[in-house]
Design a protein around this motif. Structure first.
Motif, PDB file in Angstrom:
ATOM      1  N   LEU A   1       4.798   7.860  -6.858  1.00  0.00           N
ATOM      2  CA  LEU A   1       4.448   6.706  -6.035  1.00  0.00           C
ATOM      3  C   LEU A   1       5.453   6.535  -4.901  1.00  0.00           C
ATOM      4  O   LEU A   1       6.661   6.538  -5.118  1.00  0.00           O
ATOM      5  CB  LEU A   1       4.425   5.440  -6.898  1.00  0.00           C
ATOM      6  CG  LEU A   1       4.085   4.127  -6.188  1.00  0.00           C
ATOM      7  CD1 LEU A   1       2.672   4.174  -5.636  1.00  0.00           C
ATOM      8  CD2 LEU A   1       4.247   2.956  -7.150  1.00  0.00           C
ATOM      9  N   SER A   2       4.951   6.399  -3.692  1.00  0.00           N
ATOM     10  CA  SER A   2       5.830   6.197  -2.540  1.00  0.00           C
ATOM     11  C   SER A   2       5.206   5.175  -1.604  1.00  0.00           C
ATOM     12  O   SER A   2       3.983   5.028  -1.545  1.00  0.00           O
ATOM     13  CB  SER A   2       6.078   7.516  -1.794  1.00  0.00           C
ATOM     14  OG  SER A   2       4.863   8.055  -1.305  1.00  0.00           O
ATOM     15  N   SER A   3       6.052   4.458  -0.901  1.00  0.00           N
ATOM     16  CA  SER A   3       5.570   3.423   0.012  1.00  0.00           C
ATOM     17  C   SER A   3       5.009   4.050   1.279  1.00  0.00           C
ATOM     18  O   SER A   3       5.263   5.215   1.583  1.00  0.00           O
ATOM     19  CB  SER A   3       6.705   2.460   0.354  1.00  0.00           C
ATOM     20  OG  SER A   3       7.778   3.166   0.954  1.00  0.00           O
TER      21      SER A   3
ATOM     22  N   GLU B   1      -5.080  10.536 -14.961  1.00  0.00           N
ATOM     23  CA  GLU B   1      -3.904   9.688 -15.088  1.00  0.00           C
ATOM     24  C   GLU B   1      -3.172   9.654 -13.750  1.00  0.00           C
ATOM     25  O   GLU B   1      -3.235  10.602 -12.965  1.00  0.00           O
ATOM     26  CB  GLU B   1      -2.967  10.215 -16.178  1.00  0.00           C
ATOM     27  CG  GLU B   1      -2.453  11.620 -15.919  1.00  0.00           C
ATOM     28  CD  GLU B   1      -1.509  12.112 -16.998  1.00  0.00           C
ATOM     29  OE1 GLU B   1      -0.703  11.293 -17.475  1.00  0.00           O
ATOM     30  OE2 GLU B   1      -1.577  13.300 -17.351  1.00  0.00           O
ATOM     31  N   TYR B   2      -2.511   8.532 -13.481  1.00  0.00           N
ATOM     32  CA  TYR B   2      -1.710   8.419 -12.277  1.00  0.00           C
ATOM     33  C   TYR B   2      -0.286   8.887 -12.581  1.00  0.00           C
ATOM     34  O   TYR B   2       0.292   8.519 -13.605  1.00  0.00           O
ATOM     35  CB  TYR B   2      -1.690   6.980 -11.773  1.00  0.00           C
ATOM     36  CG  TYR B   2      -3.008   6.540 -11.184  1.00  0.00           C
ATOM     37  CD1 TYR B   2      -3.402   6.975  -9.923  1.00  0.00           C
ATOM     38  CD2 TYR B   2      -3.866   5.698 -11.891  1.00  0.00           C
ATOM     39  CE1 TYR B   2      -4.615   6.587  -9.379  1.00  0.00           C
ATOM     40  CE2 TYR B   2      -5.085   5.306 -11.351  1.00  0.00           C
ATOM     41  CZ  TYR B   2      -5.451   5.754 -10.097  1.00  0.00           C
ATOM     42  OH  TYR B   2      -6.652   5.367  -9.566  1.00  0.00           O
ATOM     43  N   LEU B   3       0.272   9.689 -11.698  1.00  0.00           N
ATOM     44  CA  LEU B   3       1.642  10.175 -11.847  1.00  0.00           C
ATOM     45  C   LEU B   3       2.561   9.197 -11.124  1.00  0.00           C
ATOM     46  O   LEU B   3       2.856   9.341  -9.938  1.00  0.00           O
ATOM     47  CB  LEU B   3       1.767  11.590 -11.273  1.00  0.00           C
ATOM     48  CG  LEU B   3       0.776  12.616 -11.851  1.00  0.00           C
ATOM     49  CD1 LEU B   3       0.988  13.981 -11.209  1.00  0.00           C
ATOM     50  CD2 LEU B   3       0.905  12.700 -13.364  1.00  0.00           C
TER      51      LEU B   3
ATOM     52  N   LYS C   1       0.851  -1.185   0.000  1.00  0.00           N
ATOM     53  CA  LYS C   1       0.000   0.000   0.000  1.00  0.00           C
ATOM     54  C   LYS C   1       0.885   1.232   0.000  1.00  0.00           C
ATOM     55  O   LYS C   1       1.861   1.309   0.744  1.00  0.00           O
ATOM     56  CB  LYS C   1      -0.922   0.026   1.221  1.00  0.00           C
ATOM     57  CG  LYS C   1      -1.893   1.201   1.217  1.00  0.00           C
ATOM     58  CD  LYS C   1      -2.893   1.109   2.363  1.00  0.00           C
ATOM     59  CE  LYS C   1      -3.905   2.245   2.283  1.00  0.00           C
ATOM     60  NZ  LYS C   1      -4.926   2.166   3.358  1.00  0.00           N
ATOM     61  N   GLY C   2       0.553   2.189  -0.860  1.00  0.00           N
ATOM     62  CA  GLY C   2       1.359   3.401  -0.945  1.00  0.00           C
ATOM     63  C   GLY C   2       0.498   4.602  -1.267  1.00  0.00           C
ATOM     64  O   GLY C   2      -0.734   4.543  -1.216  1.00  0.00           O
ATOM     65  N   THR C   3       1.143   5.690  -1.591  1.00  0.00           N
ATOM     66  CA  THR C   3       0.435   6.909  -1.980  1.00  0.00           C
ATOM     67  C   THR C   3       0.887   7.315  -3.371  1.00  0.00           C
ATOM     68  O   THR C   3       2.029   7.060  -3.770  1.00  0.00           O
ATOM     69  CB  THR C   3       0.722   8.059  -1.000  1.00  0.00           C
ATOM     70  OG1 THR C   3       2.134   8.343  -0.992  1.00  0.00           O
ATOM     71  CG2 THR C   3       0.283   7.692   0.406  1.00  0.00           C
TER      72      THR C   3
END
Length: 201
Positions: A89-91, A83-85, A35-37
């Motif tokens: 993405l980070s944990s 769209e997803y950048l 799971k991340g952001t």
């Protein structure tokens, strides 16, 4: 050493366990969910007499809190795509997730093997994943709701509105499958509308 420590946290100390490799061994499939952001970017346009008026419309609709896709009226505010950048993405660690797990190892039946936090309520048999839905523009309008799109997909093929001898339907793809179609043929969805929807599996 770091990886060895993680293995011990999941399964205990392996130092006294001997693994014998032979040709009769079976292969077992597992999953590791993270799971991340991530930031999501939505493209939209505002029809106004001036840039200043367009900014005022944005402020009046509280777009710092409301999702622009929900405000699309097809006239003043027009939502185009999201769209997803992925470079953002980070944990996430359990401390930032109310102590709940952010890494979970599952078997092929989606039973939890181990996790890095406390989450006894999590039901890993139910998963949410992003899917791409594409449909002929004469089947449904571009601003069809997610519910209408999903219902049309579940109902399956129907006679095409312009020619009942042909069948028309909502198609579904994973993001990778959709990208492959576009990369192989840039005109693959020329007469289609497309929507990205997160569905429960």
């Amino acid at each position: 050493m770091k990886n060895h420590k993680r293995i011990k946290e999941c399964f205990g100390d392996f130092e006294n366990i001997k693994l014998t490799i032979n040709q009769n061994m079976n292969e077992y499939t597992f999953y590791q969910d993270h799971k991340g952001t991530i930031w999501q970017r939505s493209h939209f346009s505002v029809n106004a007499e001036s840039l200043n008026e367009a900014k005022q419309i944005i402020a009046a609709n509280n777009l710092s809190s409301n999702f622009v896709g929900d405000l699309d009226d097809g006239q003043t505010i027009v939502f185009h795509k999201s769209e997803y950048l992925y470079d953002t993405l980070s944990s996430m660690v359990p401390d930032h997730n109310q102590g709940h797990a952010t890494i979970i190892v599952l078997d092929s039946n989606h039973e939890t093997i181990c996790m890095n936090g406390h989450d006894p309520q999590v039901d890993r048999s139910v998963r949410k994943e992003l899917r791409v839905f594409a449909w002929p523009y004469k089947l449904l309008p571009r601003n069809a709701s997610d519910e209408e799109i999903l219902k049309a997909w579940e109902n399956g093929p129907i006679p095409a509105p312009e020619d009942e001898r042909e069948m028309s339907e909502v198609e579904i793809y994973t993001p990778d499958e959709f990208s492959e179609r576009i990369n192989d043929n840039k005109c693959a969805f020329d007469n289609y509308y497309v929507r990205f929807i997160i569905i429960t599996l």
